[in-house]
Write a protein that holds these residues in place. Structure first.
Motif, PDB file in Angstrom:
ATOM      1  N   LYS A 167       0.822  -1.216   0.000  1.00 28.92           N
ATOM      2  CA  LYS A 167       0.000   0.000   0.000  1.00 28.92           C
ATOM      3  C   LYS A 167       0.857   1.268   0.000  1.00 28.92           C
ATOM      4  O   LYS A 167       0.454   2.291  -0.543  1.00 28.92           O
ATOM      5  N   GLN A 168       2.038   1.202   0.635  1.00 29.57           N
ATOM      6  CA  GLN A 168       2.918   2.364   0.644  1.00 29.57           C
ATOM      7  C   GLN A 168       3.445   2.657  -0.758  1.00 29.57           C
ATOM      8  O   GLN A 168       3.588   3.820  -1.142  1.00 29.57           O
ATOM      9  N   ILE A 169       3.723   1.601  -1.512  1.00 28.46           N
ATOM     10  CA  ILE A 169       4.136   1.770  -2.906  1.00 28.46           C
ATOM     11  C   ILE A 169       2.989   2.357  -3.726  1.00 28.46           C
ATOM     12  O   ILE A 169       3.172   3.276  -4.530  1.00 28.46           O
ATOM     13  N   GLU A 170       1.798   1.833  -3.526  1.00 34.91           N
ATOM     14  CA  GLU A 170       0.616   2.343  -4.237  1.00 34.91           C
ATOM     15  C   GLU A 170       0.382   3.815  -3.911  1.00 34.91           C
ATOM     16  O   GLU A 170       0.024   4.607  -4.781  1.00 34.91           O
ATOM     17  N   SER A 171       0.575   4.181  -2.638  1.00 37.09           N
ATOM     18  CA  SER A 171       0.383   5.565  -2.211  1.00 37.09           C
ATOM     19  C   SER A 171       1.388   6.487  -2.886  1.00 37.09           C
ATOM     20  O   SER A 171       1.043   7.586  -3.334  1.00 37.09           O
ATOM     21  N   MET A 172       2.635   6.032  -2.969  1.00 42.98           N
ATOM     22  CA  MET A 172       3.660   6.841  -3.625  1.00 42.98           C
ATOM     23  C   MET A 172       3.348   7.021  -5.105  1.00 42.98           C
ATOM     24  O   MET A 172       3.473   8.118  -5.656  1.00 42.98           O
ATOM     25  N   CYS A 173       2.922   5.948  -5.748  1.00 41.98           N
ATOM     26  CA  CYS A 173       2.548   6.027  -7.157  1.00 41.98           C
ATOM     27  C   CYS A 173       1.405   7.021  -7.355  1.00 41.98           C
ATOM     28  O   CYS A 173       1.428   7.845  -8.276  1.00 41.98           O
ATOM     29  N   ALA A 174       0.407   6.971  -6.486  1.00 41.69           N
ATOM     30  CA  ALA A 174      -0.726   7.897  -6.579  1.00 41.69           C
ATOM     31  C   ALA A 174      -0.276   9.342  -6.383  1.00 41.69           C
ATOM     32  O   ALA A 174      -0.758  10.253  -7.073  1.00 41.69           O
ATOM     33  N   ASN A 227       5.701 -12.684  -4.408  1.00 36.37           N
ATOM     34  CA  ASN A 227       6.492 -12.071  -3.343  1.00 36.37           C
ATOM     35  C   ASN A 227       6.528 -10.548  -3.438  1.00 36.37           C
ATOM     36  O   ASN A 227       7.073  -9.878  -2.571  1.00 36.37           O
ATOM     37  N   GLY A 228       5.971 -10.030  -4.494  1.00 37.81           N
ATOM     38  CA  GLY A 228       5.958  -8.581  -4.649  1.00 37.81           C
ATOM     39  C   GLY A 228       7.318  -7.991  -4.892  1.00 37.81           C
ATOM     40  O   GLY A 228       7.607  -6.864  -4.512  1.00 37.81           O
ATOM     41  N   VAL A 229       8.213  -8.758  -5.545  1.00 30.33           N
ATOM     42  CA  VAL A 229       9.566  -8.277  -5.808  1.00 30.33           C
ATOM     43  C   VAL A 229       9.540  -7.091  -6.761  1.00 30.33           C
ATOM     44  O   VAL A 229      10.297  -6.149  -6.625  1.00 30.33           O
ATOM     45  N   LYS A 230       8.633  -7.144  -7.741  1.00 38.36           N
ATOM     46  CA  LYS A 230       8.484  -6.028  -8.663  1.00 38.36           C
ATOM     47  C   LYS A 230       7.012  -5.622  -8.745  1.00 38.36           C
ATOM     48  O   LYS A 230       6.135  -6.461  -8.885  1.00 38.36           O
ATOM     49  N   ILE A 231       6.797  -4.330  -8.687  1.00 33.17           N
ATOM     50  CA  ILE A 231       5.437  -3.793  -8.813  1.00 33.17           C
ATOM     51  C   ILE A 231       5.447  -2.771  -9.950  1.00 33.17           C
ATOM     52  O   ILE A 231       6.296  -1.874  -9.985  1.00 33.17           O
ATOM     53  N   TYR A 232       4.523  -2.928 -10.884  1.00 31.27           N
ATOM     54  CA  TYR A 232       4.453  -2.040 -12.036  1.00 31.27           C
ATOM     55  C   TYR A 232       3.144  -1.245 -12.009  1.00 31.27           C
ATOM     56  O   TYR A 232       2.111  -1.756 -11.586  1.00 31.27           O
ATOM     57  N   ALA A 233       3.218  -0.036 -12.508  1.00 34.78           N
ATOM     58  CA  ALA A 233       2.003   0.763 -12.699  1.00 34.78           C
ATOM     59  C   ALA A 233       2.124   1.507 -14.017  1.00 34.78           C
ATOM     60  O   ALA A 233       3.214   1.949 -14.400  1.00 34.78           O
TER      61      ALA A 233
END
Length: 244
Positions: free
Chosen positions: A63-70, A91-97
């Motif tokens: 969620k912290q990654i999602e928040s930063m992206c937003a 494992n969430g090693v890479k998250i793309y948006a």
């Protein structure tokens, strides 16, 4: 005593306001000069590109990654509801948006470095509006530095001419850019239809990079495309991070 305290507080706030205002003007000045110098090349604007690398610590959840992206998307005045987020593995090693909105195309990648740190890579492409680059750069810088002390931002403006430029004309354009940016040429590479100049500008000191025992912060590329029969120009700080 109350009067003295009030006057002291007022003067302090006034002085802080002056310095804050000055800092804002100073901060935006190089982007204004950058845009004005690009316009003086008389090239037709094609796009601008902003590439960002940073390391973010103390990340304990997706969620912290999602928040930063937003926050990044919102700083561009885009609709964060259009963000398409996906993970590469469980494992969430890479998250793309990815987000496409109007003239903007934004990609956001978070790569897990360790249990609490992520590498963040952001790529922003805009092909219609460039007058707001100063505001975009400032907003991005503010958002990123709230989350990281290790931030690199690369800005490139690209334009085109509808014909092949003569050598003397290309040289004139390069010299005018260096003059308008108060820059000293450090290195020049010429290969077939491409010339690339790296330089150091006194207006871009906050973007300094070390290069061959010198500091650089300005990169200009001019390339003729035989397929399109056009000459493309790229002006970047601190360096061009595109394949051109």
């Amino acid at each position: 005593m109350k009067v003295i305290k009030f006057v002291t507080t007022f003067l302090l706030l006034f002085i802080i306001g002056i310095f804050t205002s000055y800092a804002g003007v100073k901060y935006n000045k190089w982007t204004d000069n950058f845009i004005n110098t690009f316009e003086q090349t008389e090239a037709n604007f094609k796009f601008y590109n902003i590439k960002i690398n940073c390391v973010v610590s103390n990340i304990s959840s997706k969620k912290q990654i999602e928040s930063m992206c937003a926050d990044i998307v919102n700083s561009l005045n885009l609709n964060s509801d259009k963000i398409k987020l996906r993970e590469e593995n469980d494992n969430g090693v890479k998250i793309y948006a990815q987000i496409q909105d109007g003239s903007y195309n934004v990609s956001f990648t978070a790569i897990k470095k360790n249990n609490k740190e992520y590498y963040i890579i952001i790529d922003i492409l805009c092909n219609k509006v460039y007058k707001n680059i100063g505001d975009v750069y400032r907003n991005l810088n503010d958002v990123l530095h709230k989350r990281s002390n290790d931030v690199e931002i690369y800005l490139c403006m690209a334009g085109e001419y509808t014909k092949k430029l003569q050598l003397y004309k290309s040289n004139d354009i390069l010299e005018n850019i260096l003059y308008n940016m108060n820059a000293k040429e450090i290195d020049r590479v010429r290969e077939n239809n491409l010339v690339s100049v790296t330089a150091y500008s006194n207006l871009l000191t906050e973007n300094d990079l070390d290069y061959l025992e010198n500091k650089i912060n300005l990169n200009i590329g001019i390339r003729y495309s035989e397929n399109e029969d056009k000459t493309l120009i790229y002006m970047a700080t601190p360096i061009i991070k595109l394949d051109y």
